[in-house]
Write a protein that holds these residues in place. Structure first.
Motif, PDB file in Angstrom:
ATOM      1  N   GLU A  39      30.762  31.823  37.016  1.00 57.20           N
ATOM      2  CA  GLU A  39      29.657  32.568  36.424  1.00 57.20           C
ATOM      3  C   GLU A  39      28.785  33.104  37.540  1.00 57.20           C
ATOM      4  O   GLU A  39      28.729  32.519  38.625  1.00 57.20           O
ATOM      5  CB  GLU A  39      28.805  31.645  35.545  1.00 57.20           C
ATOM      6  CG  GLU A  39      29.465  31.300  34.238  1.00 57.20           C
ATOM      7  CD  GLU A  39      28.812  30.132  33.514  1.00 57.20           C
ATOM      8  OE1 GLU A  39      29.192  29.877  32.378  1.00 57.20           O
ATOM      9  OE2 GLU A  39      27.929  29.473  34.104  1.00 57.20           O
ATOM     10  N   HIS A  57      30.451  36.512  33.670  1.00 54.16           N
ATOM     11  CA  HIS A  57      31.402  35.417  33.570  1.00 54.16           C
ATOM     12  C   HIS A  57      32.800  35.961  33.815  1.00 54.16           C
ATOM     13  O   HIS A  57      33.207  36.921  33.164  1.00 54.16           O
ATOM     14  CB  HIS A  57      31.298  34.807  32.156  1.00 54.16           C
ATOM     15  CG  HIS A  57      31.905  33.449  32.058  1.00 54.16           C
ATOM     16  ND1 HIS A  57      31.678  32.613  31.006  1.00 54.16           N
ATOM     17  CD2 HIS A  57      32.744  32.783  32.894  1.00 54.16           C
ATOM     18  CE1 HIS A  57      32.344  31.476  31.194  1.00 54.16           C
ATOM     19  NE2 HIS A  57      33.002  31.566  32.333  1.00 54.16           N
ATOM     20  N   GLU A  81      22.824  33.077  33.079  1.00 50.73           N
ATOM     21  CA  GLU A  81      24.200  33.553  33.279  1.00 50.73           C
ATOM     22  C   GLU A  81      24.250  35.057  33.023  1.00 50.73           C
ATOM     23  O   GLU A  81      24.054  35.497  31.896  1.00 50.73           O
ATOM     24  CB  GLU A  81      25.144  32.823  32.310  1.00 50.73           C
ATOM     25  CG  GLU A  81      26.574  33.293  32.436  1.00 50.73           C
ATOM     26  CD  GLU A  81      27.434  32.914  31.234  1.00 50.73           C
ATOM     27  OE1 GLU A  81      27.294  31.806  30.729  1.00 50.73           O
ATOM     28  OE2 GLU A  81      28.243  33.770  30.824  1.00 50.73           O
TER      29      GLU A  81
HETATM   30 MG    MG Z   1      30.036  32.647  29.726  1.00 52.94          MG
END
Ligand code: MG
Ligand code: ATP
Length: 574
Positions: free
Chosen positions: A209, A407, A404
């Motif tokens: 991430e 990803h 985040e």
């Molecule tokens: Mg994710």
């Protein structure tokens, strides 16, 4: 653009419903409007920022060899049933029925749809590798939409999928994407950290991430100042603080009236928490699971879920625990049968733990594994914590919070196998295509940029994603000279390709400066009778405190240079 015509009103007060900085500032700046929980309209200023982010992302995807295409939001539920991911997404998947009662899903991601399409277009190894992407709306019925644009139910994502013949090819595609992602964050003026991430219970190998470090981030990031090891807590490992071994003593039952929690027990029996065993109960896809972990540690539910290979994991209710014949508050692995017991590997070091006796108000002293109880599995299921040892170099780990913002994922062949996406090699032998998947949420990136770069007055946009480059701010326009100079400067700057928000409103200097700070346009240019007396204008960068008086002559060139510098500035450089 003239401010007097811009759609969207700025607010002085912090709206009560907004508890995070990005949410507060986006509402106050008149950039977003909530339509339903986790569903927003973007007003023109926000839309400009999103478009800039989109352009940067598209450019980097194309440079990395990605081909842009577009897939539908509406997807047959059957496709999801074929991979079993309808269950993995669970209630997060928005589903609906059409007029013929056929079940459909609103795409939360597009692995299924793209793999099915690729299966019809790839036959031979010569058709690979492929990097295919789209920038499109996703739907996820998040249990708790929150924090403005950070966690919403409808959002734009760039999702790219890689298709390769083997692991080596996948590694290459993956590394290409890692680099492209670094370039994107860097070009957006956003420092993002690469962290090891959990790759989920279904398929998947490596996963990373990108995190923007921010107080308001939902994710905890564990990192090692010694060797750069960095991982999301979902995934992070650690060397657990060891406790001393001792000679195993005989198991001894002790009364512990009223001591049900680890804290109460440790106070009552005068033993430290790491000398106790904690029992935690979960329901994994309807099955009751008994988890045993050292009393000072917490269960990492992601690790547990991965080990159990279950779709749904939740804490068991007291009724469910009692219903299984267990005494809540004194639950014990000692003498338990008929329930799956998963133990954290912390129980294997140290000796003579305090554990429940499965009798009301009673515990055991000197419980030892494996002498006194068994476990179906002894593995690491603990949350790594700051202060514990780095799994790579043993230095002390630290932790911080992050958002985040991207990803990337090595999927492998799980989905291609299920959907029959294969190719034939040079010898005519068929193999499943090896896949990767790579996502960035545009709105979350915008929100992270605000969380990362603001002050108590408002947003401080990095130039590359700012809605405008320049805030042109005439004061006391009743002076016809001010008005004349500002109008002609506006025309000239726009003609030179600079993006100008022209505050042509008849408002007081205080109101205009407050809005300039709130909207966070990187450069404010003030024209007033005072500056014109010196044939000058005042330039103030949003990120700096002091303004600077600059002669009108050559002002356009000067501003072009400042914007150019801002556009090429890397994150964190001053
Ligand atoms: Mg994710
Ligand atoms: P999270 O763990 O935050 O729920 P995720 O791991 O489920 O996210 P991915 O499937 O990895 O999300 O999605 C790729 C990217 O899409 C994320 O890195 C994030 O930038 C964005 N994203 C995911 N869910 C949301 C959401 N609910 N709102 C806004 N952006 C999102």
């Amino acid at each position: 653009m003239r401010m007097s015509k811009t759609f969207g009103k700025t607010l002085r007060e912090v709206p009560a419903e907004a508890d995070t900085i990005n949410h507060q500032l986006l509402l106050r700046a008149g950039m977003i409007h909530q339509v339903a929980a986790g569903v927003y309209s973007y007003l023109p200023l926000a839309w400009r920022v999103l478009k800039k982010i989109e352009n940067i992302i598209r450019d980097e995807m194309n440079k990395a060899g990605g081909q842009e295409l577009m897939m539908p939001v509406l997807q047959p539920l059957e496709l999801w049933q074929e991979t079993g991911r309808d269950l993995a997404f669970g209630k997060g998947l928005f589903t609906l029925s059409d007029r013929r009662d056929r079940k459909l899903a609103l795409g939360p991601t597009h692995e299924e749809v793209i793999t099915e399409m690729v299966s019809h277009n790839v036959q031979s190894y010569r058709d690979l590798p492929l990097l295919l992407y789209q920038i499109q709306t996703k739907f996820r019925d998040e249990p708790r939409p929150r924090a403005g644009l950070m966690r919403v139910r409808e959002f734009t994502m760039k999702d790219l999928y890689s298709f390769d013949t083997d692991e080596e090819g996948l590694n290459q595609s993956y590394n290409q994407m890692l680099q492209a992602y670094q370039n994107i964050y860097s070009r957006c003026g956003l420092p993002a950290l690469l962290v090891e991430a959990d790759s989920g219970a279904i398929g998947g190998k490596d996963s990373h991430e990108f995190m923007v470090i921010a107080e308001s981030g939902e994710d905890e990031v564990i990192y090692c100042p010694g060797c750069q090891y960095t991982a999301n807590t979902d995934k992070a490992q650690s060397i657990k603080n060891k406790i001393e071994d001792g000679e195993p003593l005989p198991l001894e039952e002790v009364p512990t009236p009223g001591a049900a929690t680890i804290e109460q027990l440790s106070d009552f029996l005068k033993v430290s928490q790491n000398r106790t065993l904690k029992a935690v109960f979960y329901i994994a896809d309807e099955e009751l699971i008994f988890v045993v972990i050292r009393g000072d540690l917490e269960v990492n539910e992601v690790k547990l879920k991965n080990i159990l290979h279950c779709f749904e994991l939740r804490l068991a209710t007291e009724t469910e625990v009692i219903g299984a014949g267990i005494v809540a508050g004194a639950a014990s692995p000692v003498g338990i049968s008929g329930i799956k017991v998963i133990a954290d590997d912390s129980i294997t070091s140290g000796a003579n733990f305090v554990a429940g006796a499965n009798k009301p108000d009673t515990h055991f002293r000197n419980a030892n594994y494996p002498r006194d109880f068994r476990a179906d599995l002894v593995v690491d299921i603990a949350r790594a914590r700051a202060g514990e040892g780095c799994p790579k170099c043993s230095s002390k780990l630290s932790s911080t919070h992050g958002i985040e913002v991207g990803h990337v994922f090595k999927l492998g062949t799980f989905i291609s196998e299920k959907l029959g996406a294969s190719f034939t090699d040079a010898n005519g032998v068929s193999h499943p295509i090896v896949m990767g998947s790579y996502g960035i949420g545009l709105g979350r990136l915008l929100a992270a940029a605000i969380e990362q770069s603001h002050d108590d007055k408002g947003i401080i946009w990095p130039m590359p994603i700012a809605p405008y480059h320049i805030y042109l701010c005439p004061l006391y326009q009743e002076s016809s000279r001010v008005s004349e100079v500002a109008e002609s400067l506006y025309v000239e700057l726009e003609a030179e390709g600079l993006e100008v928000l022209f505050d042509d409103r008849k408002e007081s200097p205080g109101v205009k400066f407050n809005d300039a700070d709130l909207l966070g346009i990187p450069i404010r240019v003030t024209v007033s009778p005072r500056t014109l007396k010196k044939d000058s204008v005042e330039i103030k960068r949003r990120s700096e405190k002091e303004p600077e008086l600059v002669p009108l002559e050559g002002i356009t060139e000067r501003l072009k240079e400042l914007v150019r510098q801002g556009l090429s500035r890397l994150p964190n450089s001053v």
